[in-house]
Design a protein around this motif. Structure first.
Motif, mmCIF file in Angstrom:
data_model
loop_
_atom_site.group_PDB
_atom_site.id
_atom_site.type_symbol
_atom_site.label_atom_id
_atom_site.label_comp_id
_atom_site.label_asym_id
_atom_site.label_seq_id
_atom_site.Cartn_x
_atom_site.Cartn_y
_atom_site.Cartn_z
ATOM 1 N N VAL A 10 47.259 37.120 52.756
ATOM 2 C CA VAL A 10 47.307 37.879 51.512
ATOM 3 C C VAL A 10 48.623 38.622 51.380
ATOM 4 N N ASN A 11 48.944 38.949 50.154
ATOM 5 C CA ASN A 11 50.103 39.791 49.873
ATOM 6 C C ASN A 11 49.633 41.233 50.065
ATOM 7 N N PRO A 12 50.128 41.944 51.095
ATOM 8 C CA PRO A 12 49.637 43.301 51.363
ATOM 9 C C PRO A 12 49.788 44.260 50.182
ATOM 10 N N GLY A 13 50.752 44.014 49.314
ATOM 11 C CA GLY A 13 50.942 44.858 48.132
ATOM 12 C C GLY A 13 49.990 44.533 46.996
ATOM 13 N N LYS A 14 49.152 43.509 47.193
ATOM 14 C CA LYS A 14 48.249 43.075 46.119
ATOM 15 C C LYS A 14 46.803 42.969 46.603
ATOM 16 N N LEU A 15 46.417 43.870 47.501
ATOM 17 C CA LEU A 15 45.048 43.838 48.014
ATOM 18 C C LEU A 15 44.023 44.127 46.923
ATOM 19 N N ALA A 16 44.351 45.013 45.978
ATOM 20 C CA ALA A 16 43.407 45.307 44.884
ATOM 21 C C ALA A 16 43.168 44.052 44.048
ATOM 22 N N GLU A 17 44.222 43.290 43.808
ATOM 23 C CA GLU A 17 44.084 42.049 43.051
ATOM 24 C C GLU A 17 43.279 41.015 43.837
ATOM 25 N N PHE A 18 43.532 40.957 45.155
ATOM 26 C CA PHE A 18 42.767 40.018 45.974
ATOM 27 C C PHE A 18 41.285 40.392 45.975
ATOM 28 N N GLU A 19 40.993 41.684 46.040
ATOM 29 C CA GLU A 19 39.600 42.122 45.992
ATOM 30 C C GLU A 19 38.947 41.727 44.669
ATOM 31 N N THR A 20 39.681 41.860 43.569
ATOM 32 C CA THR A 20 39.165 41.436 42.268
ATOM 33 C C THR A 20 38.865 39.940 42.280
ATOM 34 N N TYR A 21 39.785 39.163 42.834
ATOM 35 C CA TYR A 21 39.596 37.719 42.958
ATOM 36 C C TYR A 21 38.339 37.408 43.786
ATOM 37 N N ASP A 72 34.413 24.210 35.426
ATOM 38 C CA ASP A 72 33.780 25.440 34.959
ATOM 39 C C ASP A 72 34.826 26.438 34.450
ATOM 40 N N PRO A 73 34.664 26.962 33.240
ATOM 41 C CA PRO A 73 35.670 27.880 32.687
ATOM 42 C C PRO A 73 35.832 29.170 33.492
ATOM 43 N N ASP A 74 34.766 29.692 34.081
ATOM 44 C CA ASP A 74 34.885 30.913 34.883
ATOM 45 C C ASP A 74 35.621 30.641 36.195
ATOM 46 N N VAL A 75 35.413 29.481 36.761
ATOM 47 C CA VAL A 75 36.156 29.088 37.959
ATOM 48 C C VAL A 75 37.638 28.958 37.605
ATOM 49 N N GLN A 76 37.917 28.351 36.468
ATOM 50 C CA GLN A 76 39.311 28.216 36.039
ATOM 51 C C GLN A 76 39.971 29.586 35.837
ATOM 52 N N LYS A 77 39.205 30.561 35.331
ATOM 53 C CA LYS A 77 39.732 31.928 35.165
ATOM 54 C C LYS A 77 40.069 32.543 36.519
ATOM 55 N N ALA A 78 39.211 32.338 37.500
ATOM 56 C CA ALA A 78 39.462 32.883 38.840
ATOM 57 C C ALA A 78 40.716 32.260 39.454
ATOM 58 N N ALA A 82 44.326 34.236 40.392
ATOM 59 C CA ALA A 82 45.015 34.171 41.685
ATOM 60 C C ALA A 82 46.441 33.661 41.526
ATOM 61 N N THR A 83 46.615 32.674 40.677
ATOM 62 C CA THR A 83 47.953 32.126 40.442
ATOM 63 C C THR A 83 48.855 33.168 39.782
ATOM 64 N N GLN A 84 48.335 33.844 38.768
ATOM 65 C CA GLN A 84 49.104 34.875 38.051
ATOM 66 C C GLN A 84 49.492 36.033 38.947
ATOM 67 N N THR A 85 48.543 36.535 39.708
ATOM 68 C CA THR A 85 48.784 37.739 40.507
ATOM 69 C C THR A 85 49.466 37.444 41.837
ATOM 70 N N ARG A 86 49.375 36.199 42.304
ATOM 71 C CA ARG A 86 49.916 35.826 43.616
ATOM 72 C C ARG A 86 49.378 36.754 44.700
ATOM 73 N N CYS A 87 48.079 37.008 44.622
ATOM 74 C CA CYS A 87 47.440 37.937 45.552
ATOM 75 C C CYS A 87 47.280 37.348 46.955
ATOM 76 N N PHE A 88 47.375 36.022 47.072
ATOM 77 C CA PHE A 88 47.426 35.424 48.406
ATOM 78 C C PHE A 88 48.467 34.323 48.414
ATOM 79 N N ILE A 89 49.014 34.114 49.603
ATOM 80 C CA ILE A 89 50.120 33.170 49.772
ATOM 81 C C ILE A 89 49.598 31.786 50.112
ATOM 82 N N ARG A 90 48.590 31.769 50.971
ATOM 83 C CA ARG A 90 47.981 30.485 51.360
ATOM 84 C C ARG A 90 46.624 30.758 51.977
ATOM 85 N N TYR A 91 45.868 29.694 52.203
ATOM 86 C CA TYR A 91 44.586 29.834 52.890
ATOM 87 C C TYR A 91 44.325 28.603 53.735
#
Length: 109
Positions: A10-21, A72-78, A82-91
């Motif tokens: 994860v991007n440590p500066g974007k933990l709030a965004e990752f939590e939302t994801y 699924d449209p909700d899956v596409q939103k999720a 993640a793509t917009q916020t770049r809340c994680f680098i890889r998995y």
């Protein structure tokens, strides 16, 4: 039963965004027959590692989830979030077969 283990960088500066994801997926996965065991965010130790685990009755059920969720449209939103916020680098994704105490095995296989 098959359990999917996800290890995120994860991007440590974007933990709030990752939590939302993560919260998006906590609601999404059960729609497709899975059981989500939660997201685990950094606390002590490495600040750039997060984990998640979820289960399906079988690998075939997991594969069906992958097919069903793709459009699924909700899956596409999720995914877009993640793509917009770049809340994680890889998995990394791994699969496991859980072993439970005998008293918990009833109905699991």
């Amino acid at each position: 039963m098959i359990t999917c283990y996800l290890r995120y960088e994860v991007n440590p500066g974007k933990l709030a965004e990752f939590e939302t994801y993560g919260r998006m997926w906590l609601e999404l996965l059960p729609r497709f027959g899975g059981i989500h065991h939660g997201y685990f965010l950094p606390s002590e130790g490495a600040s750039d590692v997060a984990l998640a685990m979820f289960s399906f009755p079988s690998f075939a059920a997991y594969e069906q989830y992958r097919k069903d969720s793709a459009g699924d449209p909700d899956v596409q939103k999720a995914i877009a979030f993640a793509t917009q916020t770049r809340c994680f680098i890889r998995y990394e994704r791994s699969f496991f077969r859980p072993v439970f105490p005998k008293e918990l095995e009833g109905g699991r296989g």
